[in-house]
Motif scaffolding. Sequence first.
Motif, PDB file in Angstrom:
ATOM      1  N   THR A   1      15.659  20.810 -48.589  1.00 42.42           N
ATOM      2  CA  THR A   1      16.372  21.523 -47.528  1.00 42.42           C
ATOM      3  C   THR A   1      15.762  21.232 -46.162  1.00 42.42           C
ATOM      4  O   THR A   1      16.477  20.936 -45.192  1.00 42.42           O
ATOM      5  N   LEU A   2      14.428  21.292 -46.083  1.00 42.12           N
ATOM      6  CA  LEU A   2      13.756  21.019 -44.809  1.00 42.12           C
ATOM      7  C   LEU A   2      13.975  19.579 -44.366  1.00 42.12           C
ATOM      8  O   LEU A   2      14.198  19.307 -43.172  1.00 42.12           O
ATOM      9  N   LEU A   3      13.917  18.639 -45.317  1.00 41.63           N
ATOM     10  CA  LEU A   3      14.115  17.229 -44.987  1.00 41.63           C
ATOM     11  C   LEU A   3      15.533  16.989 -44.472  1.00 41.63           C
ATOM     12  O   LEU A   3      15.742  16.255 -43.496  1.00 41.63           O
ATOM     13  N   ASN A   4      16.496  17.623 -45.104  1.00 37.14           N
ATOM     14  CA  ASN A   4      17.895  17.476 -44.680  1.00 37.14           C
ATOM     15  C   ASN A   4      18.095  18.024 -43.271  1.00 37.14           C
ATOM     16  O   ASN A   4      18.753  17.399 -42.428  1.00 37.14           O
ATOM     17  N   GLU A   5      17.516  19.198 -43.000  1.00 36.84           N
ATOM     18  CA  GLU A   5      17.667  19.796 -41.666  1.00 36.84           C
ATOM     19  C   GLU A   5      16.972  18.950 -40.600  1.00 36.84           C
ATOM     20  O   GLU A   5      17.477  18.808 -39.480  1.00 36.84           O
ATOM     21  N   LEU A   6      15.821  18.386 -40.951  1.00 40.84           N
ATOM     22  CA  LEU A   6      15.099  17.549 -39.996  1.00 40.84           C
ATOM     23  C   LEU A   6      15.903  16.294 -39.657  1.00 40.84           C
ATOM     24  O   LEU A   6      16.041  15.930 -38.474  1.00 40.84           O
ATOM     25  N   ILE A   7      16.441  15.628 -40.672  1.00 36.42           N
ATOM     26  CA  ILE A   7      17.229  14.421 -40.430  1.00 36.42           C
ATOM     27  C   ILE A   7      18.502  14.752 -39.653  1.00 36.42           C
ATOM     28  O   ILE A   7      18.923  13.998 -38.760  1.00 36.42           O
ATOM     29  N   ALA A   8      19.125  15.902 -39.961  1.00 38.33           N
ATOM     30  CA  ALA A   8      20.324  16.312 -39.233  1.00 38.33           C
ATOM     31  C   ALA A   8      20.021  16.526 -37.755  1.00 38.33           C
ATOM     32  O   ALA A   8      20.785  16.093 -36.873  1.00 38.33           O
ATOM     33  N   ALA A   9      18.889  17.183 -37.459  1.00 41.14           N
ATOM     34  CA  ALA A   9      18.520  17.430 -36.066  1.00 41.14           C
ATOM     35  C   ALA A   9      18.214  16.123 -35.341  1.00 41.14           C
ATOM     36  O   ALA A   9      18.624  15.917 -34.188  1.00 41.14           O
ATOM     37  N   MET A  10      17.501  15.212 -36.007  1.00 39.34           N
ATOM     38  CA  MET A  10      17.167  13.928 -35.388  1.00 39.34           C
ATOM     39  C   MET A  10      18.430  13.092 -35.173  1.00 39.34           C
ATOM     40  O   MET A  10      18.568  12.413 -34.152  1.00 39.34           O
ATOM     41  N   TYR A  11      19.344  13.139 -36.129  1.00 39.61           N
ATOM     42  CA  TYR A  11      20.580  12.354 -35.983  1.00 39.61           C
ATOM     43  C   TYR A  11      21.408  12.866 -34.812  1.00 39.61           C
ATOM     44  O   TYR A  11      21.985  12.078 -34.052  1.00 39.61           O
ATOM     45  N   ALA A  12      21.445  14.194 -34.661  1.00 42.09           N
ATOM     46  CA  ALA A  12      22.187  14.766 -33.536  1.00 42.09           C
ATOM     47  C   ALA A  12      21.561  14.373 -32.202  1.00 42.09           C
ATOM     48  O   ALA A  12      22.256  14.225 -31.187  1.00 42.09           O
ATOM     49  N   ALA A  13      20.232  14.181 -32.197  1.00 41.32           N
ATOM     50  CA  ALA A  13      19.535  13.834 -30.954  1.00 41.32           C
ATOM     51  C   ALA A  13      19.668  12.351 -30.609  1.00 41.32           C
ATOM     52  O   ALA A  13      19.787  11.983 -29.436  1.00 41.32           O
ATOM     53  N   PHE A  14      19.651  11.462 -31.632  1.00 42.87           N
ATOM     54  CA  PHE A  14      19.612  10.022 -31.372  1.00 42.87           C
ATOM     55  C   PHE A  14      20.982   9.337 -31.421  1.00 42.87           C
ATOM     56  O   PHE A  14      21.158   8.280 -30.822  1.00 42.87           O
TER      57      PHE A  14
ATOM     58  N   TYR B   1      20.357  10.563 -44.745  1.00 46.23           N
ATOM     59  CA  TYR B   1      20.756   9.755 -43.586  1.00 46.23           C
ATOM     60  C   TYR B   1      22.146   9.165 -43.810  1.00 46.23           C
ATOM     61  O   TYR B   1      22.985   9.137 -42.896  1.00 46.23           O
ATOM     62  N   GLY B   2      22.398   8.683 -45.022  1.00 42.58           N
ATOM     63  CA  GLY B   2      23.712   8.131 -45.326  1.00 42.58           C
ATOM     64  C   GLY B   2      24.814   9.168 -45.212  1.00 42.58           C
ATOM     65  O   GLY B   2      25.904   8.880 -44.705  1.00 42.58           O
ATOM     66  N   LEU B   3      24.534  10.398 -45.640  1.00 47.83           N
ATOM     67  CA  LEU B   3      25.537  11.464 -45.548  1.00 47.83           C
ATOM     68  C   LEU B   3      25.848  11.820 -44.101  1.00 47.83           C
ATOM     69  O   LEU B   3      27.013  11.982 -43.715  1.00 47.83           O
ATOM     70  N   HIS B   4      24.801  11.937 -43.278  1.00 46.80           N
ATOM     71  CA  HIS B   4      25.007  12.325 -41.876  1.00 46.80           C
ATOM     72  C   HIS B   4      25.642  11.198 -41.061  1.00 46.80           C
ATOM     73  O   HIS B   4      26.332  11.464 -40.068  1.00 46.80           O
ATOM     74  N   SER B   5      25.398   9.953 -41.460  1.00 46.35           N
ATOM     75  CA  SER B   5      25.972   8.826 -40.723  1.00 46.35           C
ATOM     76  C   SER B   5      27.333   8.408 -41.268  1.00 46.35           C
ATOM     77  O   SER B   5      27.973   7.520 -40.698  1.00 46.35           O
ATOM     78  N   GLY B   6      27.753   9.020 -42.377  1.00 38.64           N
ATOM     79  CA  GLY B   6      29.036   8.647 -42.977  1.00 38.64           C
ATOM     80  C   GLY B   6      29.040   7.239 -43.529  1.00 38.64           C
ATOM     81  O   GLY B   6      30.062   6.541 -43.471  1.00 38.64           O
ATOM     82  N   ALA B   7      27.912   6.803 -44.074  1.00 39.34           N
ATOM     83  CA  ALA B   7      27.776   5.429 -44.557  1.00 39.34           C
ATOM     84  C   ALA B   7      28.598   5.217 -45.823  1.00 39.34           C
ATOM     85  O   ALA B   7      28.914   6.150 -46.562  1.00 39.34           O
ATOM     86  N   GLY B   8      28.905   3.957 -46.086  1.00 32.35           N
ATOM     87  CA  GLY B   8      29.697   3.603 -47.246  1.00 32.35           C
ATOM     88  C   GLY B   8      28.857   3.112 -48.404  1.00 32.35           C
ATOM     89  O   GLY B   8      27.619   3.196 -48.391  1.00 32.35           O
ATOM     90  N   LEU B   9      29.533   2.578 -49.403  1.00 29.61           N
ATOM     91  CA  LEU B   9      28.861   2.133 -50.624  1.00 29.61           C
ATOM     92  C   LEU B   9      27.857   1.015 -50.353  1.00 29.61           C
ATOM     93  O   LEU B   9      26.796   0.961 -50.984  1.00 29.61           O
ATOM     94  N   LEU B  10      28.162   0.120 -49.417  1.00 31.75           N
ATOM     95  CA  LEU B  10      27.258  -0.990 -49.119  1.00 31.75           C
ATOM     96  C   LEU B  10      25.916  -0.473 -48.605  1.00 31.75           C
ATOM     97  O   LEU B  10      24.860  -1.023 -48.933  1.00 31.75           O
TER      98      LEU B  10
END
Length: 545
Positions: A45-58, A137-146
């Motif tokens: 949970t903490l890792l997911n929230e951290l990546i979400a916050a960083m993704y929103a910032a960058f 990271y893949g979930l927050h960026s909407g990445a595909g199968l590749l």
Amino acid sequence: MSNTWKLMKLMVKMQLSFAHRSTAEKTGYLILAVIMIPFGLLILTLLNELIAAMYAAFSPTGDEAVILGVLFVLMIVFYCFISIGTVLSSFYFAEDVESFVPLPFHPYQIAAGKAAVPFLSLYGVNAVILLPGLAFYGLHSGAGLLYYSSALLVWLLLPVLPFVLTAIAIMFMMRFVNISKNKDRSKVIAGLLGFGFVIGINVVIRLEGGSQNMYQLAAEQGDLLGLVTKFFPTAYISSSALAAPASIQGILFLVLMTALSAGGIALFFTIGQKLYFKGVLGLSGGKRNTFTEDTVEAYVKKKPLIYSLFRKEVLLILRTPTFFTQVFVQSLILPVLAIVLIIMEMDGPLGGAGTQLAEMNGKFVILASVGLSVVVFGSNPASISSISRDGKSWFNHLYLPIPPSKVIMSKMLTAYLLNAISLVILSAAALWVIKIPLSIWTAWFILSLLISWIASAAGVMVDLYSPKLDWTDEREVFKGRFIGIVPLAIEALVFGVILVIVWNINSLQGLWPVTGALLIIFLLLVFLMQTAMKKLTERRYHNLL
């Protein structure tokens, strides 16, 4: 290569097999796995929230690849940190090392076999941190199968080069360290060099990564990823490969990462063939002691029993390489690393920490300090291995005319000594670097002395209740045992409840009233722990074998 694979599989089975473990030990692993489920969910949970916050910032500036860069850099440092101890233990400190030398195997094959378990252990860290991190990271960026296919390949390849380069550096070092022909001293020196290597990595990272001017320049040039991964080329290559997995550039970076990993393995085999036996054969050297009447008399003088037992425990840790690295060095890594980080951050927020603490609520400061002490001193490797370190020689205690209470107390004092050394190191940083007020330091120091005693007693009691005495290699005292989590979890629960209760007592305010209340509670805990220790000693001391 068939012989290499057979040897690797054999060594993995020898070290990881559950065939020789008791039913109680297997049940303990199962219970521990169930207990760790909520902690694992919390980490995720903490890792997911951290990546979400960083993704929103960058993401607004197109620098989201920096998240991958930071993740990979941290993982590479973890790999190097873990590999130093595991490679030293497996390659050189294991008792079965020299027994493989006469066998019809090439040096690189034996080195590969000894590397199997240490290398596989890195995937435990990978599975807990890197794998979910890449998935989030893949979930927050909407990445595909590749992306996920490339991420899985990177997940498999990332530990290869850090492990290989660490192992090569250690083989090169042991080739020359063992010229001294003194087995124990060579191993101790190697452990200290590994300790210095870990601290040095962190100093370099802080020196190069902490400059605000460099950060601003990189931001202006759009090369934040290059700054973050400046000293870690594989982190840059992996991040670039996953940032655009469908592009030609991303595919080329992925191919380059694969080629580098394959080249690293080939280099490991080559260096192992040339250096591994030279380092191993140097382990069998010894030192001829010259005895004189004066030296003999100095050793046979009558001394207090508790002092002799305490001295024996300390010398056992210092003179046994595995115990030295796993107990002494591991106990000091966090305090020394904390001082390094504090010194490196003195130009930042920590520069005025002493003044800020003086202006804060004294009750909050002392409760937070106590919580920090519980985390730092809660799991002492000297206490949780206190009984197990004796191994089968524990039988000697059963016929020697030594009171059980004296033996257990000597082990308690040994564990307490290491906590006290860490406490002194942290105190030096607090007083002379951060310059916290003397009153806050005094209150924290007194309470930390009691916390260290309680933590040492808890570790000794847990090891006395379920020791590991049937080992044939000192590494087995620590390998595969999660015993350190048990006292830490108990202490976190007990001290957590105490701190919450004290925090919610509104009539208790100010530094010294709260310190006085905690002092009384902790003294009561010390008394209860000593009483429980006495009863457990009477019940378990003569029944361990």
